[in-house]
Design an enzyme around this catalytic site. Structure first.
Site, short mmCIF file in Angstrom:
data_model
loop_
_atom_site.label_atom_id
_atom_site.label_comp_id
_atom_site.label_asym_id
_atom_site.label_seq_id
_atom_site.Cartn_x
_atom_site.Cartn_y
_atom_site.Cartn_z
N GLY A 1 0.73 -1.18 -0.26
CA GLY A 1 0.14 0.34 0.03
C GLY A 1 0.96 1.86 0.00
O GLY A 1 0.29 2.20 -0.48
N GLU B 1 4.25 3.96 6.28
CA GLU B 1 3.12 3.21 6.27
C GLU B 1 1.46 3.74 5.57
O GLU B 1 1.94 4.87 5.13
CB GLU B 1 2.62 3.09 7.77
CG GLU B 1 1.39 2.29 7.59
CD GLU B 1 1.21 0.26 7.16
OE1 GLU B 1 1.25 0.79 5.72
OE2 GLU B 1 0.94 -0.59 7.61
N ASP B 2 1.36 2.96 4.59
CA ASP B 2 -0.29 3.89 3.61
C ASP B 2 -1.20 4.53 4.48
O ASP B 2 -1.45 5.14 4.29
CB ASP B 2 -0.58 3.28 2.55
CG ASP B 2 -1.17 1.38 3.68
OD1 ASP B 2 -1.17 1.46 4.61
OD2 ASP B 2 -2.10 1.07 2.41
N ASP C 1 -5.89 2.33 11.00
CA ASP C 1 -6.61 1.79 11.48
C ASP C 1 -7.12 1.85 12.55
O ASP C 1 -7.14 2.78 12.95
CB ASP C 1 -7.10 1.15 9.83
CG ASP C 1 -8.79 1.16 9.74
OD1 ASP C 1 -9.25 1.64 10.04
OD2 ASP C 1 -9.47 -0.31 9.10
N LYS D 1 -6.85 7.47 10.07
CA LYS D 1 -8.55 7.48 10.43
C LYS D 1 -8.48 7.56 12.42
O LYS D 1 -8.29 6.72 13.18
CB LYS D 1 -8.78 5.71 10.53
CG LYS D 1 -9.53 6.40 8.85
CD LYS D 1 -9.87 4.72 8.27
CE LYS D 1 -10.27 4.38 6.42
NZ LYS D 1 -10.79 3.11 6.58
N PHE E 1 -13.69 3.88 3.63
CA PHE E 1 -13.09 3.18 3.20
C PHE E 1 -12.76 3.93 1.83
O PHE E 1 -13.47 5.11 0.91
CB PHE E 1 -13.95 1.90 2.57
CG PHE E 1 -12.42 0.90 2.03
CD1 PHE E 1 -12.27 0.25 3.28
CD2 PHE E 1 -12.40 0.86 1.11
CE1 PHE E 1 -11.47 -0.48 3.06
CE2 PHE E 1 -11.79 -0.05 0.43
CZ PHE E 1 -11.32 -1.16 0.96
N ASP F 1 -5.89 -0.46 -2.00
CA ASP F 1 -6.50 -0.73 -2.69
C ASP F 1 -8.04 -1.71 -1.87
O ASP F 1 -8.41 -1.32 -1.15
CB ASP F 1 -5.39 -2.54 -3.37
CG ASP F 1 -5.93 -3.40 -2.02
OD1 ASP F 1 -5.35 -2.39 -0.62
OD2 ASP F 1 -6.54 -4.53 -2.38
P1 IMP Z 1 -4.76 -1.90 10.95
O1 IMP Z 1 -4.46 -2.60 11.04
O2 IMP Z 1 -6.73 -1.76 11.03
O3 IMP Z 1 -4.32 0.18 11.52
O4 IMP Z 1 -4.72 -1.32 9.25
C1 IMP Z 1 -4.20 -1.00 8.42
C2 IMP Z 1 -3.87 -1.61 6.68
O5 IMP Z 1 -5.26 -1.92 6.75
C3 IMP Z 1 -2.82 -0.87 6.10
O6 IMP Z 1 -2.10 -0.89 5.70
C4 IMP Z 1 -4.26 -0.81 4.70
O7 IMP Z 1 -3.78 -2.22 4.15
C5 IMP Z 1 -5.83 -1.48 5.67
N1 IMP Z 1 -6.96 -0.49 5.27
C6 IMP Z 1 -7.45 0.19 5.87
N2 IMP Z 1 -8.03 1.41 5.94
C7 IMP Z 1 -7.90 0.92 4.55
C8 IMP Z 1 -8.93 1.85 3.23
O8 IMP Z 1 -9.68 1.92 3.96
N3 IMP Z 1 -8.68 0.89 2.21
C9 IMP Z 1 -7.52 0.25 2.31
N4 IMP Z 1 -7.09 -0.12 3.05
C10 IMP Z 1 -7.02 -0.30 3.62
#
Ligand code: IMP
Length: 179
Positions: A48, A102-103, A106, A134, A155, A162
């Site tokens: 990402g 990191e992209d 969340d 977020k 999202f 993606d």
């Molecule tokens: P976390 O572990 O919940 O912080 O999720 C992080 C990962 O979830 C990111 O590196 C993304 O690959 C994916 N992700 C979270 N939100 C989105 C979104 O809105 N669009 C696309 N990918 C997302």
């Protein structure tokens, strides 16, 4: 192209490239200022963050190195959920200044897992740079120093992110449209 269709969902432009690059430039300037003289090792988390990493690194003007890691999900033998394993670290991280690129953060669970893994390799310090955060979804306590943009709990796709493998190629960020 202000509205795109990916599989069953429609997405509309929410952050144009111009805005993204302005914020990426700001973050790069902060890193140039804070980490000068530390020869940081940037660890870009694929897939990402590939676009963010490229635009960020073009604006980093201090001596530094860059490498790429990936997170492989697998089902833990005895655990209940999926375990994420960090793969691709070939460098010696001992006493290094690390910047995770990191992209999106969340829930923060992915970042927490990364920090745990990298921490076992005795780096001097670990900084976090994320394109997007977020804040409403964050479940864990993280010190994220470099955030390009905070977004609501919707999202998104584009600029590396993606939906089911699609949409990474768009230069703008799109938010899902509920219709
Ligand atoms: P976390 O572990 O919940 O912080 O999720 C992080 C990962 O979830 C990111 O590196 C993304 O690959 C994916 N992700 C979270 N939100 C989105 C979104 O809105 N669009 C696309 N990918 C997302």
């Amino acid at each position: 192209m202000s509205v795109i269709q990916i599989k069953d969902k429609k997405f509309a432009v929410s952050i144009p490239e111009e805005t993204i690059l302005k914020e990426v430039s700001r973050v790069a300037a902060e890193i140039n200022r804070d980490l000068a003289g530390k020869n940081p090792l940037f660890l870009s988390v694929l897939n990402g963050s590939f676009m963010f990493t490229a635009d960020l690194m073009k604006r980093i003007n201090i001596p530094c190195e860059i490498s790429f890691v990936k997170l492989a999900s697998y089902q833990g033998i005895a655990s209940t959920g999926k375990v994420k394993e960090v793969i691709g670290i070939t460098e010696d991280l001992t006493d290094r200044t690390i910047v995770i690129v990191e992209d999106i953060v969340d829930t923060g669970l992915t970042m927490q897992r990364l920090l745990e893994t990298l921490g076992t390799r005795r780096p001097k310090e670990i900084h976090i740079a994320t394109l997007l955060l977020k804040p409403e979804k964050l479940k864990v306590d993280l010190d994220i120093e470099y955030v390009a943009m905070q977004i609501p709990n919707d999202f998104i796709v584009g600029y590396g992110l993606d939906y089911d493998g699609l949409g990474r190629n768009y230069k703008d960020i799109y938010t899902v449209v509920n219709d």
